[in-house]
Design an enzyme around this catalytic site. Structure first.
Site, PDB file in Angstrom:
ATOM      1  N   ARG A  17     -21.889  -4.357  -0.879  1.00  0.00           N
ATOM      2  CA  ARG A  17     -22.118  -4.390   0.571  1.00  0.00           C
ATOM      3  C   ARG A  17     -21.028  -3.603   1.294  1.00  0.00           C
ATOM      4  NH1 ARG A  17     -24.013 -10.674   0.639  1.00  0.00           N
ATOM      5  NH2 ARG A  17     -25.985 -10.368  -0.433  1.00  0.00           N
TER       6      ARG A  17
ATOM      7  N   ASN B  73     -24.666   1.054  -8.560  1.00  0.00           N
ATOM      8  CA  ASN B  73     -24.545   2.201  -7.660  1.00  0.00           C
ATOM      9  C   ASN B  73     -25.245   3.440  -8.210  1.00  0.00           C
ATOM     10  OD1 ASN B  73     -23.190   0.425  -6.119  1.00  0.00           O
ATOM     11  ND2 ASN B  73     -21.494   1.770  -5.612  1.00  0.00           N
ATOM     12  N   TYR B  74     -25.437   3.468  -9.519  1.00  0.00           N
ATOM     13  CA  TYR B  74     -26.251   4.539 -10.140  1.00  0.00           C
ATOM     14  C   TYR B  74     -27.666   4.484  -9.556  1.00  0.00           C
ATOM     15  CZ  TYR B  74     -27.872   7.445 -14.088  1.00  0.00           C
ATOM     16  OH  TYR B  74     -28.387   8.452 -14.872  1.00  0.00           O
TER      17      TYR B  74
ATOM     18  N   LYS C 293     -21.341  -3.011 -11.514  1.00  0.00           N
ATOM     19  CA  LYS C 293     -21.195  -2.223 -10.279  1.00  0.00           C
ATOM     20  C   LYS C 293     -21.563  -0.749 -10.534  1.00  0.00           C
ATOM     21  CE  LYS C 293     -19.629  -1.057  -6.166  1.00  0.00           C
ATOM     22  NZ  LYS C 293     -19.926  -1.514  -4.846  1.00  0.00           N
TER      23      LYS C 293
ATOM     24  N   ASP D 209       0.876  -1.177   0.000  1.00  0.00           N
ATOM     25  CA  ASP D 209       0.000   0.000   0.000  1.00  0.00           C
ATOM     26  C   ASP D 209       0.906   1.218   0.000  1.00  0.00           C
ATOM     27  OD1 ASP D 209      -3.201   0.593   0.990  1.00  0.00           O
ATOM     28  OD2 ASP D 209      -1.762   2.248   1.156  1.00  0.00           O
TER      29      ASP D 209
END
Ligand code: NAD
Length: 301
Positions: free
Chosen positions: A123, A175-176, A171, A31
């Site tokens: 989720r 989410n729209y 996806k 990361d």
């Protein structure tokens, strides 16, 4: 398959990587923020110095970064996975990005003999910890089959959406819809309250009619209507996902009047300082403007 590299250890990536480590996989992590890796390193993961370095010994590389430019940088940038990964390795991008970027990354990796699957998730972070995510998968069937033992540790709902890029397309449109339901529900709760209804009245009616939607019926009672603004699903991410969906729509010349209005309302929410709050916190913005408060009785107001 034993050896996995995981890149992007934020709110979603870290609990997913933890499940892989506890599931017995040999895990290498990277990361850009070193602190994000600390708990995984303490639990036995190996530290990589770049996405390229993470990929060198991996049989599967997973990525979970915020946005399309991040995914492209991790995969194809000067220190990207492409420059370390071996032919025959699986590459699973779980980030919520647009399918055009997914397919561009996939084409470059395929030229190096890498098998890519796009696998954004639905989720929340709680579901990530519990291994109960929804996985929306795009790619070759045989590649998805090969990854199912690993995916099985992460989710309980697996949707094969078609070829590479169809996972992120699913996806985006999902989410729209979710964000439009979020925005309209916030407005409706405030309008109804001004007209003398309680949120309990409204939830009963919405739940019994065609107005039924999971934002109003599940998200709002758990979050904004109970005075809880901790995410859930952060407004800034919801705003990003809408932006991606609208960009996708525009690339196909599809009209987006409702999506555009939703995007503007969510941009106002982010500007009002609610970007790191739950998406349902749009309610707070409308409450302030209307001079009212909408709370379930059980929360005391
Ligand atoms: P986050 O911001 O908490 O974590 C992202 C992580 O990626 C950070 O640790 C960041 O340092 C790291 N990162 C960014 N650029 C990088 C790079 N170039 N190289 C290496 N690491 C890099 O975000 P999140 O909530 O974990 O979300 C990740 C993705 O999952 C997003 O696309 C989001 O839309 C999606 N998602 C999130 C949720 C949620 O509830 N949080 C739910 C479903 C899907």
């Amino acid at each position: 398959m034993k050896s996995i590299a995981f890149i992007g250890l934020g709110a979603m990536g870290k609990p997913i990587a933890e499940r892989l480590l506890h599931g017995g996989y040999d895990l290498t992590v990277f990361d850009v923020h070193r602190d994000a890796m600390a708990s995984l390193l303490a639990a036995g993961a190996r530290e990589a110095t770049s996405p390229k370095n993470a990929a060198v010994h991996a049989q599967a590389v997973f990525t979970m970064v915020p946005d399309a430019p991040d995914a492209e940088e991790v995969a194809l940038g000067p220190d990207g996975v492409l420059h370390g990964i071996r032919a025959g390795t699986y590459y699973v991008d779980m980030s919520t990005i647009d399918p055009i970027t997914t397919r561009r990354i996939g084409a470059r990796l395929a030229a190096a003999g890498v098998k890519m699957i796009d696998c954004p998730v639905g989720r929340t972070t709680r579901h990530a910890r519990e291994g109960k995510l929804v996985l929306m998968m795009g790619g070759e069937s045989a590649d998805i089959d090969a990854m199912m033992p690993i995916f099985g540790l992460l989710g309980d709902t697996f949707i094969r959406c078609g070829p590479l890029g169809n996972g992120t397309a699913a996806k985006c449109v999902n989410n729209y819809v979710a964000m439009a339901c979020n925005a309209i529900s916030a407005e409706a709760f405030v309008i109804g309250t001004k007209a003398g209804l309680t949120p309990e009245h409204m939830l009963d009616v919405f739940g019994s009619t065609m107005a039924s939607n999971a934002q109003a019926l599940q998200v709002y009672p758990q979050f904004a209507l109970s005075g809880n603004t901790e995410p859930g699903f952060m407004m800034a991410l919801g705003h990003k996902d809408l932006r991606l969906a609208i960009g996708l729509a525009r690339s196909y010349d599809c009209a987006v009047p409702v999506g555009q209005a939703t995007l503007e309302v969510m941009a106002q929410g982010v500007e009002a300082g609610l970007g790191r709050k739950d998406c349902s916190s749009l309610l707070l913005m409308h409450e302030r403007a209307a001079g009212t408060t909408v709370r379930l009785k059980a929360t005391g107001s």
